[in-house]
Design a protein around this motif. Structure first.
Motif, PDB file in Angstrom:
ATOM      1  N   THR A 171      47.172  38.801  41.469  1.00  0.00           N
ATOM      2  CA  THR A 171      46.308  38.206  42.502  1.00  0.00           C
ATOM      3  C   THR A 171      45.988  36.733  42.182  1.00  0.00           C
ATOM      4  OG1 THR A 171      44.547  39.409  41.361  1.00  0.00           O
ATOM      5  CG2 THR A 171      45.215  40.251  43.500  1.00  0.00           C
ATOM      6  N   ARG A 175      47.272  33.691  44.979  1.00  0.00           N
ATOM      7  CA  ARG A 175      46.435  32.631  45.555  1.00  0.00           C
ATOM      8  C   ARG A 175      46.932  31.239  45.127  1.00  0.00           C
ATOM      9  NH1 ARG A 175      42.457  31.587  49.639  1.00  0.00           N
ATOM     10  NH2 ARG A 175      42.242  29.382  49.294  1.00  0.00           N
ATOM     11  N   TYR A 178      49.705  30.436  47.364  1.00  0.00           N
ATOM     12  CA  TYR A 178      49.190  30.116  48.695  1.00  0.00           C
ATOM     13  C   TYR A 178      48.688  28.660  48.716  1.00  0.00           C
ATOM     14  CZ  TYR A 178      45.922  29.903  52.593  1.00  0.00           C
ATOM     15  OH  TYR A 178      45.237  29.500  53.711  1.00  0.00           O
ATOM     16  N   ASN A 179      47.880  28.315  47.708  1.00  0.00           N
ATOM     17  CA  ASN A 179      47.350  26.944  47.634  1.00  0.00           C
ATOM     18  C   ASN A 179      48.469  25.918  47.516  1.00  0.00           C
ATOM     19  OD1 ASN A 179      44.786  28.014  47.557  1.00  0.00           O
ATOM     20  ND2 ASN A 179      44.078  26.677  45.931  1.00  0.00           N
ATOM     21  N   CYS A 207      40.245  28.684  42.924  1.00  0.00           N
ATOM     22  CA  CYS A 207      40.721  29.584  43.992  1.00  0.00           C
ATOM     23  C   CYS A 207      41.497  30.759  43.398  1.00  0.00           C
ATOM     24  CB  CYS A 207      41.623  28.828  44.977  1.00  0.00           C
ATOM     25  SG  CYS A 207      40.736  27.583  45.904  1.00  0.00           S
ATOM     26  N   ASN A 211      40.043  34.574  43.446  1.00  0.00           N
ATOM     27  CA  ASN A 211      40.827  35.572  44.185  1.00  0.00           C
ATOM     28  C   ASN A 211      41.153  36.757  43.274  1.00  0.00           C
ATOM     29  OD1 ASN A 211      42.280  36.250  46.679  1.00  0.00           O
ATOM     30  ND2 ASN A 211      44.091  36.186  45.354  1.00  0.00           N
ATOM     31  N   PRO A 216      40.130  38.604  48.363  1.00  0.00           N
ATOM     32  CA  PRO A 216      40.257  37.568  49.402  1.00  0.00           C
ATOM     33  C   PRO A 216      38.997  37.343  50.235  1.00  0.00           C
ATOM     34  CG  PRO A 216      41.418  39.573  50.043  1.00  0.00           C
ATOM     35  CD  PRO A 216      40.938  39.801  48.640  1.00  0.00           C
TER      36      PRO A 216
END
Ligand code: HEM
Length: 491
Positions: A171, A175, A178-179, A207, A211, A216
């Motif tokens: 996890t 994230r 994603y960032n 972040c 996360n 989330p």
């Protein structure tokens, strides 16, 4: 009772020292006195061999009462500790702001002290730290619940095998990716971007870590509050925390962070059910906090403390490693090449560079207070530890010892290719060693590897490594940042 014991010990030492003179005078006067000399001499020696007298811990000399060498310690702990260790040995005592501070500089010492003496207490400094971070005045209860109930659960989940099974890294990476996708789109649209290195590291790690811990539904937009707390931790830890004009911004940010965590927990706290994607670590901690009848504010405060514990040192170490590779072209190029074809868990140069970072980086030293007078054996010598003293375990004396690490002030990314070299010890030891050490190392390596795989980094302006500021003994690595980074897409 403790004072009486100390006075008795000191009287018996004085008596033993003055003993020959006293008895010699008596023997001149009477024969019975000679008999008493023989008796007392026997008794004195037998007494001595039964219980060796204690030594005072070697004290750092200073001609300034009360302040002692506090200023040198705060300004440049590394030089101060390394020099004092050379002069006084691995255990020494000094006066800081009127109280006694005992500095233990060798690995194994804190653990040995804790094993021998049940009156070494970590809570006093923790209660203060928790109060500074959360603003909750009565932080004793949170400290107790975290120490007695949450810690055993954390130990299990964060063990080496537990960490791999926990899903925390998955996890975290999710994230981070994603960032980085968002940043990639931004760089594609607008070209290279400049920012402070600490902002880049702190934001993305915040972040990814939140996360992985909270899932989330965590309010990621609370980052600006975290950033303010992180850059003003020295104010919150000082008496200035109560000065309205100086500390207003930091206190507001702290409250903002607590409010965000209350909002995150609220629904589950009042209505039960599940928090989407919450880690086992946080989920179980929340259940315990509720069982222990903490208030929702105290629960939010405890979550903030856990987040801080999980993020502060990881961010500082990641900053330190990135700064090193930015000022040294060779390290940057080699790590960058390795990042393309090796997974971060199987990258030997990254592993060695991360260890070198853990050796040279700064961490707040574990602190204990001595709750009762104690006699403790260190390296075969019996020392007297006075009630009220504080002990810190400061490993920089060891990490910068040239007998252990050649040329210790140079950052050598390949140093730990030598497998016979002792591994660095920044994670504490004894009862309270760091439970998150395995996770921490993975996070640092993942962050560096993914960054180098996706982006090109360049320093704008001065390539000098920052001079470290401190809040007392807490290194303010991010607050000392002087590096401006230009980031662009990797070709
Ligand atoms: C490079 C990163 C890290 C460093 C250098 C570090 C260092 C330390 C040190 C020195 C201690 C001992 C404090 C004492 O004895 O008073 C400690 C305790 C602890 N650390 Fe870490 N830490 C790091 C990352 C983490 C992470 C990522 C987590 C969890 C997610 C974590 C969880 C803990 C916990 C739970 C304790 C308290 C153990 C106890 O009180 O019994 N740490 N850490």
């Amino acid at each position: 009772m403790a004072t009486l014991l100390r006075d008795t010990v000191s009287f018996s030492k004085q008596f033993n020292d003055a003993f020959p003179t006293i008895v010699f005078s008596a023997a001149l006067c009477t024969f019975p006195a000679a008999i008493s000399y023989l008796f007392l001499a026997y008794y004195g020696n037998a007494h001595k061999s039964e219980k060796p007298s204690t030594l005072p811990v070697p004290a750092v000399e200073s001609w300034i009462p009360w302040i002692g060498k506090s200023v040198q310690l705060m300004r440049d702990p590394l030089t101060f500790i390394v020099e004092s260790r050379r002069k006084y040995g691995p255990l020494f005592e000094m006066t800081t702001w009127g109280s006694k501070l005992i500095v233990a500089t060798d690995p194994g010492m804190l653990m040995s002290l804790e094993h021998q003496c049940k009156d070494l207490n970590p809570s006093t400094s923790r209660v203060d730290a928790f109060r500074a971070l959360t603003g909750i005045h009565n932080s004793e209860r949170m400290t107790e619940v975290m120490g007695t109930r949450i810690m055993p659960v954390s130990s299990k989940i964060l063990s080496p095998s537990g960490t791999l099974k926990s899903g925390l890294m998955e996890t975290f990476n999710e994230r981070l990716m994603y960032n980085f996708d968002v940043l990639t789109a931004e760089l594609k649209a607008n070209g290279p971007k400049t920012m402070r290195l600490s902002d880049f590291i702190s934001y993305h790690l915040f972040c990814a870590s939140t996360n992985s811990l909270f899932g989330p539904t965590f309010p990621f937009d609370s980052y600006p509050h975290y950033a303010v707390i992180s850059s003003s931790i020295q104010i919150l830890h000082s008496p200035m925390a109560n000065w309205p004009f100086v500390a207003r911004k930091a206190r507001r940010a702290r409250q903002g962070m607590i409010d965000a965590l209350i909002k995150y927990t609220e629904d589950w706290w009042h209505n039960g059910g599940q928090i989407e994607g919450v880690s086992q670590l946080v989920g179980q901690s929340l259940i315990i906090m509720k069982e222990e009848n903490l208030s929702i504010e105290e629960a939010a405060g405890s979550l903030l403390i856990s987040l801080w514990g999980a993020l502060f040192n990881v961010s500082a170490m990641t900053y330190w490693l990135t700064a090193q590779l930015l000022v040294d072209e060779k390290i940057y190029t080699n790590l960058r090449e390795e990042a393309v074809d090796k997974h971060y868990m199987e990258a030997p140069l990254l592993e060695s560079a991360a260890l070198e970072t853990l050796r040279t980086g700064s961490v707040p030293p574990p602190t204990r207070s001595v709750d009762a007078d104690a006699e403790i054996v260190v390296d075969g010598k019996r020392y007297f530890f006075e009630k009220g003293s504080r002990i810190i375990s400061e490993m920089s004396g060891y990490h910068y010892n040239p007998d252990v690490y050649a040329d210790p002030h140079s950052f050598k990314s390949e140093r730990f290719f030598d497998e016979s070299l002792p591994r660095p010890k920044p994670f504490g030891e004894g009862h309270h060693f760091c439970r998150g050490m395995h996770l921490a190392k993975l996070e640092i390596k993942s962050f560096i590897s993914h960054t180098l795989k996706h982006f090109s980094l360049k320093v704008v302006g001065s390539k000098e490594l920052p001079k470290l500021k401190r809040a007392g003994l807490i290194p303010d690595v991010l607050g000392s940042d002087n590096i401006t980074l230009e980031i662009s897409l990797r070709d």
